[in-house]
Design a protein around this motif. Sequence first.
Motif, PDB file in Angstrom:
ATOM      1  N   LEU A 111     -16.838  21.091   3.322  1.00 55.96           N
ATOM      2  CA  LEU A 111     -17.397  20.023   4.165  1.00 55.96           C
ATOM      3  C   LEU A 111     -18.646  19.442   3.530  1.00 55.96           C
ATOM      4  CD1 LEU A 111     -20.120  21.165   5.777  1.00 55.96           C
ATOM      5  CD2 LEU A 111     -18.413  22.356   7.119  1.00 55.96           C
ATOM      6  N   SER A 112     -19.005  18.253   3.979  1.00 52.55           N
ATOM      7  CA  SER A 112     -20.208  17.582   3.516  1.00 52.55           C
ATOM      8  C   SER A 112     -20.801  16.790   4.674  1.00 52.55           C
ATOM      9  CB  SER A 112     -19.897  16.653   2.345  1.00 52.55           C
ATOM     10  OG  SER A 112     -21.076  16.058   1.837  1.00 52.55           O
ATOM     11  N   GLY A 113     -22.064  17.003   4.942  1.00 54.14           N
ATOM     12  CA  GLY A 113     -22.719  16.354   6.074  1.00 54.14           C
ATOM     13  C   GLY A 113     -22.831  17.293   7.257  1.00 54.14           C
ATOM     14  N   ARG A 114     -23.762  16.999   8.140  1.00 55.81           N
ATOM     15  CA  ARG A 114     -24.011  17.836   9.307  1.00 55.81           C
ATOM     16  C   ARG A 114     -23.702  17.074  10.598  1.00 55.81           C
ATOM     17  NH1 ARG A 114     -29.329  19.812   6.779  1.00 55.81           N
ATOM     18  NH2 ARG A 114     -28.847  21.894   6.035  1.00 55.81           N
ATOM     19  N   ASN A 167     -18.499  14.846   7.081  1.00 53.13           N
ATOM     20  CA  ASN A 167     -17.435  14.097   6.414  1.00 53.13           C
ATOM     21  C   ASN A 167     -17.187  12.748   7.089  1.00 53.13           C
ATOM     22  OD1 ASN A 167     -16.631  17.215   5.933  1.00 53.13           O
ATOM     23  ND2 ASN A 167     -16.007  15.964   4.190  1.00 53.13           N
ATOM     24  N   ASN A 168     -18.285  12.094   7.418  1.00 50.73           N
ATOM     25  CA  ASN A 168     -18.243  10.817   8.109  1.00 50.73           C
ATOM     26  C   ASN A 168     -18.704   9.716   7.145  1.00 50.73           C
ATOM     27  OD1 ASN A 168     -18.440   8.627   9.833  1.00 50.73           O
ATOM     28  ND2 ASN A 168     -19.449   9.756  11.474  1.00 50.73           N
ATOM     29  N   ILE A 208     -28.904  14.938   6.870  1.00 53.93           N
ATOM     30  CA  ILE A 208     -27.748  15.072   7.758  1.00 53.93           C
ATOM     31  C   ILE A 208     -26.492  14.403   7.193  1.00 53.93           C
ATOM     32  CG2 ILE A 208     -28.356  13.022   9.112  1.00 53.93           C
ATOM     33  CD1 ILE A 208     -27.225  14.495  11.577  1.00 53.93           C
ATOM     34  N   GLY A 209     -26.647  13.370   6.370  1.00 50.76           N
ATOM     35  CA  GLY A 209     -25.495  12.617   5.883  1.00 50.76           C
ATOM     36  C   GLY A 209     -24.741  13.334   4.771  1.00 50.76           C
ATOM     37  N   PRO A 210     -23.480  12.960   4.554  1.00 50.88           N
ATOM     38  CA  PRO A 210     -22.698  13.534   3.449  1.00 50.88           C
ATOM     39  C   PRO A 210     -23.148  12.970   2.106  1.00 50.88           C
ATOM     40  CG  PRO A 210     -21.437  11.816   4.534  1.00 50.88           C
ATOM     41  CD  PRO A 210     -22.717  11.956   5.319  1.00 50.88           C
ATOM     42  N   LEU A 211     -22.668  13.567   1.025  1.00 55.69           N
ATOM     43  CA  LEU A 211     -23.041  13.030  -0.289  1.00 55.69           C
ATOM     44  C   LEU A 211     -22.404  11.663  -0.482  1.00 55.69           C
ATOM     45  CD1 LEU A 211     -21.095  14.882  -3.152  1.00 55.69           C
ATOM     46  CD2 LEU A 211     -20.269  14.652  -0.824  1.00 55.69           C
ATOM     47  N   MET A 230     -23.760  23.996   8.301  1.00 55.88           N
ATOM     48  CA  MET A 230     -23.090  22.811   7.795  1.00 55.88           C
ATOM     49  C   MET A 230     -23.797  22.454   6.491  1.00 55.88           C
ATOM     50  SD  MET A 230     -22.237  20.782  11.354  1.00 55.88           S
ATOM     51  CE  MET A 230     -20.598  20.245  10.955  1.00 55.88           C
ATOM     52  N   SER A 231     -23.507  21.333   5.896  1.00 55.33           N
ATOM     53  CA  SER A 231     -24.044  21.064   4.558  1.00 55.33           C
ATOM     54  C   SER A 231     -24.462  19.617   4.450  1.00 55.33           C
ATOM     55  CB  SER A 231     -22.999  21.403   3.487  1.00 55.33           C
ATOM     56  OG  SER A 231     -23.511  21.126   2.209  1.00 55.33           O
ATOM     57  N   GLU A 232     -25.761  19.394   4.221  1.00 58.87           N
ATOM     58  CA  GLU A 232     -26.295  18.034   4.110  1.00 58.87           C
ATOM     59  C   GLU A 232     -26.295  17.597   2.663  1.00 58.87           C
ATOM     60  OE1 GLU A 232     -29.487  15.600   2.612  1.00 58.87           O
ATOM     61  OE2 GLU A 232     -29.748  17.762   2.778  1.00 58.87           O
ATOM     62  N   ALA A 233     -25.724  16.427   2.408  1.00 56.46           N
ATOM     63  CA  ALA A 233     -25.732  15.798   1.078  1.00 56.46           C
ATOM     64  C   ALA A 233     -25.158  16.706   0.007  1.00 56.46           C
ATOM     65  CB  ALA A 233     -27.152  15.375   0.687  1.00 56.46           C
ATOM     66  N   CYS A 234     -24.381  17.680   0.380  1.00 52.84           N
ATOM     67  CA  CYS A 234     -23.816  18.632  -0.577  1.00 52.84           C
ATOM     68  C   CYS A 234     -22.350  18.864  -0.227  1.00 52.84           C
ATOM     69  CB  CYS A 234     -24.568  19.967  -0.539  1.00 52.84           C
ATOM     70  SG  CYS A 234     -26.327  19.834  -0.944  1.00 52.84           S
TER      71      CYS A 234
END
Length: 446
Positions: free
Chosen positions: A303-306, A311-312, A323-326, A389-393
């Motif tokens: 997953l990516s983003g919180r 994944n948005n 908070i955002g995805p990569l 969860m995973s921010e920007a990663c």
Amino acid sequence: MAGNTRAEKVKQALLAAAASLLILSPGQSHAQEAVPPEAAAGAATAADQIADIFSELGDQLYEDCIFELSQEQVDVQAALIQAYIQQGASGPAARKLAAAQIQPPKLSAKCEQVRHAPEPPASPITQEASSEAQETQPDTQVASPEPQDAAPEVQEASPGTKPAPEAQPAPDKQVAAIEPPPAKPEPPPMDWTTTTVQIPKKPVIAAAPKAVPEQPPPVITLAGKQGLPQWDCADGVDYVTIHLNGYARKLTGGEICNPFQDVVREVPASLPSFRFGYTIKTGRLFVIAEGSELNGQTVAWGLSGRDVCRNNPDPDCFAARAIGPLPPGEYAFAGDKSQRVSWGPRTKRHVAGIYLKKLWNKDRFSPQHTAAILKRGNIAIHVRLKGEMSEACIGLEPKGWAYVASLIKDGRATGINVYIDEPHPQVAEAPPVIVASSFSLTSLFK
């Protein structure tokens, strides 16, 4: 935590032993020219053993020996306690349940060896250097300062002694009369007549129009946004809602809703070099090898983003820090192969840093979005722990991370391309998520 501290002590002891070989002064080294050959050979053997231990310890730590909770897990655990209490659980029951649900990952056999390793004994090289330093320490005495010349004694008059009379002027001498100074001449009278001088008026200058202040860029906000439905808890699954940094997160049994299964598809050795591909909408990590039948093959899921941005691909999510995805684009690994997978002290785990070389899909972003996206940093691939969860990663599950990290470390994977939409729909599978959960709200009242 104890195991991590113990590993640090081992490293410090080994570093001290190795450093003791370097801190001897030139005088000490010349004084030991007559060292027997067997002693020199023993020192060389000890240095080789230190190098071997360092290598072995590095391999053990590379296995991701995580002995304590991450900061995000600590925050999740504290928020869980409050959520359980709000649902009617007692304080002790809520704390006990949250502690049981959020724990460090199970350690591998190598990590258990690191945690239970005995305290390292003092290095004989260090002891020898310390004893020699004590023997060669000269006996020094601090000399007391020499006394200063004594000040001359002042003899005071005894009470019966009369003071000497003051000298008087001779009576027969006369003092001459002093004449007053001559009077100063008076200044001439001043002329008080005035003359009027005509001063020309300043020309009237038209006022310049006031500059219109530049309007600040619109604030990018996530207020009112909802997460994508495919990442929400399924119907019939019990959960509680916690709040971290102002965002809601649903947890069932301490875990996020719909986590990925820990799926790993190994890349055959017949493909020695390739790039990774990652699809933001689905979380799929795959192979990029143009012209190969393995092109597009799935490797793992992450997953990516919180929270609402998991994944948005919403532009506001891409621009949202923490908070955002990569973002979509072309990424590279570290230039130094030995540093491509390294220990992250903030995340308390190994990470593979990735560096954005070219941002893609700029036509979907406003100038404000683009500026905010390019300011983001700390993009990496790492393992995702329970409740996180995973921010920007890209947060991979444990087995997926171990395999992907080995491909990056060995140099088979040379970079990663990140796509918003799936570039290989003909071979891509549906995301393998875990829908079911054994958590029940009734357990809060037991």
